[in-house]
Design a protein around this motif. Structure first.
Motif, PDB file in Angstrom:
ATOM      1  N   MET A   1      33.794  30.533  40.453  1.00 37.61           N
ATOM      2  CA  MET A   1      34.227  31.240  39.257  1.00 37.61           C
ATOM      3  C   MET A   1      35.506  32.024  39.549  1.00 37.61           C
ATOM      4  O   MET A   1      35.641  32.646  40.602  1.00 37.61           O
ATOM      5  CB  MET A   1      33.133  32.214  38.790  1.00 37.61           C
ATOM      6  N   ALA A   2      36.485  31.955  38.621  1.00 34.15           N
ATOM      7  CA  ALA A   2      37.743  32.672  38.805  1.00 34.15           C
ATOM      8  C   ALA A   2      37.490  34.173  38.826  1.00 34.15           C
ATOM      9  O   ALA A   2      36.581  34.675  38.173  1.00 34.15           O
ATOM     10  CB  ALA A   2      38.713  32.315  37.686  1.00 34.15           C
ATOM     11  N   GLN A   3      38.309  34.876  39.602  1.00 32.62           N
ATOM     12  CA  GLN A   3      38.166  36.318  39.730  1.00 32.62           C
ATOM     13  C   GLN A   3      39.483  36.998  39.390  1.00 32.62           C
ATOM     14  O   GLN A   3      40.544  36.393  39.481  1.00 32.62           O
ATOM     15  CB  GLN A   3      37.754  36.675  41.168  1.00 32.62           C
ATOM     16  N   PRO A   7      40.461  42.683  42.145  1.00 39.66           N
ATOM     17  CA  PRO A   7      39.077  42.943  41.740  1.00 39.66           C
ATOM     18  C   PRO A   7      38.630  44.395  41.808  1.00 39.66           C
ATOM     19  O   PRO A   7      37.958  44.880  40.894  1.00 39.66           O
ATOM     20  CB  PRO A   7      38.257  42.061  42.701  1.00 39.66           C
ATOM     21  N   HIS A   8      38.999  45.126  42.864  1.00 42.79           N
ATOM     22  CA  HIS A   8      38.556  46.515  42.979  1.00 42.79           C
ATOM     23  C   HIS A   8      39.208  47.403  41.920  1.00 42.79           C
ATOM     24  O   HIS A   8      38.547  48.252  41.312  1.00 42.79           O
ATOM     25  CB  HIS A   8      38.849  47.054  44.379  1.00 42.79           C
ATOM     26  N   ALA A  26      30.287  43.787  38.604  1.00 46.22           N
ATOM     27  CA  ALA A  26      30.253  43.174  39.931  1.00 46.22           C
ATOM     28  C   ALA A  26      30.381  41.660  39.826  1.00 46.22           C
ATOM     29  O   ALA A  26      31.119  41.025  40.586  1.00 46.22           O
ATOM     30  CB  ALA A  26      28.954  43.555  40.652  1.00 46.22           C
ATOM     31  N   ASP A  27      29.680  41.072  38.873  1.00 46.78           N
ATOM     32  CA  ASP A  27      29.719  39.622  38.694  1.00 46.78           C
ATOM     33  C   ASP A  27      31.117  39.160  38.278  1.00 46.78           C
ATOM     34  O   ASP A  27      31.649  38.180  38.807  1.00 46.78           O
ATOM     35  CB  ASP A  27      28.692  39.201  37.645  1.00 46.78           C
ATOM     36  N   PHE A  28      31.734  39.870  37.350  1.00 45.99           N
ATOM     37  CA  PHE A  28      33.055  39.479  36.859  1.00 45.99           C
ATOM     38  C   PHE A  28      34.123  39.629  37.944  1.00 45.99           C
ATOM     39  O   PHE A  28      35.020  38.788  38.063  1.00 45.99           O
ATOM     40  CB  PHE A  28      33.438  40.324  35.641  1.00 45.99           C
ATOM     41  N   CYS A  29      34.032  40.692  38.743  1.00 48.00           N
ATOM     42  CA  CYS A  29      35.052  40.984  39.747  1.00 48.00           C
ATOM     43  C   CYS A  29      34.774  40.334  41.102  1.00 48.00           C
ATOM     44  O   CYS A  29      35.594  40.425  42.019  1.00 48.00           O
ATOM     45  CB  CYS A  29      35.197  42.498  39.932  1.00 48.00           C
ATOM     46  N   GLY A  30      33.611  39.716  41.238  1.00 48.67           N
ATOM     47  CA  GLY A  30      33.279  39.089  42.512  1.00 48.67           C
ATOM     48  C   GLY A  30      32.979  40.095  43.603  1.00 48.67           C
ATOM     49  O   GLY A  30      33.279  39.878  44.781  1.00 48.67           O
ATOM     50  N   ASN A  72      22.738  41.226  29.667  1.00 52.34           N
ATOM     51  CA  ASN A  72      22.551  39.986  30.420  1.00 52.34           C
ATOM     52  C   ASN A  72      23.713  39.017  30.255  1.00 52.34           C
ATOM     53  O   ASN A  72      23.724  37.940  30.872  1.00 52.34           O
ATOM     54  CB  ASN A  72      21.254  39.294  29.985  1.00 52.34           C
ATOM     55  N   TYR A  73      24.686  39.388  29.427  1.00 53.46           N
ATOM     56  CA  TYR A  73      25.825  38.504  29.168  1.00 53.46           C
ATOM     57  C   TYR A  73      26.784  38.526  30.355  1.00 53.46           C
ATOM     58  O   TYR A  73      27.096  39.577  30.907  1.00 53.46           O
ATOM     59  CB  TYR A  73      26.555  38.938  27.894  1.00 53.46           C
ATOM     60  N   ARG A  74      27.246  37.348  30.753  1.00 54.86           N
ATOM     61  CA  ARG A  74      28.205  37.236  31.850  1.00 54.86           C
ATOM     62  C   ARG A  74      29.606  37.071  31.269  1.00 54.86           C
ATOM     63  O   ARG A  74      29.867  36.150  30.502  1.00 54.86           O
ATOM     64  CB  ARG A  74      27.863  36.044  32.744  1.00 54.86           C
TER      65      ARG A  74
END
Length: 220
Positions: A1-3, A7-8, A26-30, A72-74
């Motif tokens: 998945m693209a990040q 990210p921070h 956390a999921d979106f930013c890896g 719960n949405y990603r």
């Protein structure tokens, strides 16, 4: 998945400007959820300047709203310009953190001896010669090296460390350790991180007082 490209910094902006859950950020930013928790509690190694993913065309306001309505949405990132990635050479580490590398290497060697020197080199951004010197205790500064978690030092992310631990364990035919910190007392972990940062800050503030002072002969 693209990040996100940063990210921070993106996580810091999402924490400050949205009602998204730490897990979603956390999921979106890896990142590991504890890294997001540390950013939210200002226990990260440095105070981060947030980066707006909407202005960077990595995320839309509509997408953020969907995430805020459904925990719960990603989040789905927009396809942005191709990111420049290093394909050769050691991993880059900021100058301010390079002195921490030996401590991070020593921690990995002590806690995860199954990880190869090559994997440590790629994770930390160091040379195999340095790793070998720390392994056999011939490093020039071995007396001052104190094993410290490389994630806490900011040398890598928890997700990156978990990945090489799992890979090394599989290659060695052993069971990979399970990160159970999320199941325990999270507040205690955060307090521990905060206390460590306070000790480091106090040490930096006390250093000038302990250092000898010299009068400038050219000052009038």
């Amino acid at each position: 998945m693209a990040q996100p490209l940063m990210p921070h910094a993106t996580a810091a902006w999402l924490v400050d400007n949205t009602a998204l859950s730490f897990a979603q950020i956390a999921d979106f930013c890896g990142l590991h959820i504890l890294e997001v928790q540390a950013i939210a509690d200002d226990t990260a190694a440095t105070k981060l300047t947030g980066r707006d993913p909407v202005r960077a065309h990595e995320l839309t306001l509509e997408e953020i709203e969907r995430g805020q309505k459904d925990p719960n949405y990603r989040l789905k990132m927009l396809k942005g310009p191709e990111q420049v990635r290093r394909t050769k050479g050691p991993r880059y580490t900021p100058v301010s953190k390079r002195q921490d590398k030996p401590d991070g290497i020593a921690w990995i060697i002590r806690n995860h001896p199954e990880i190869s020197d090559g994997a440590i080199s790629n994770l930390i951004g160091t040379t195999r010669t340095t790793i070998a010197a720390i392994r056999d205790r011939t490093h020039w500064n071995i007396g001052n090296i104190v094993p410290k978690d490389p994630v806490t030092l900011g040398l890598c992310s928890q997700r990156e460390l978990d990945a090489i631990v799992a890979k090394a364990a599989k290659a060695a035919g052993i069971e990979a350790p399970v990160d159970s910190r999320l199941e325990g007392d999270r507040s205690a972990l955060i307090e521990s991180l905060r206390a460590e940062r306070e000790r480091e800050r106090a040490a930096r503030e006390a250093a000038p007082e302990d250092a000898p002072s010299f009068e400038d002969p050219f000052r009038r």
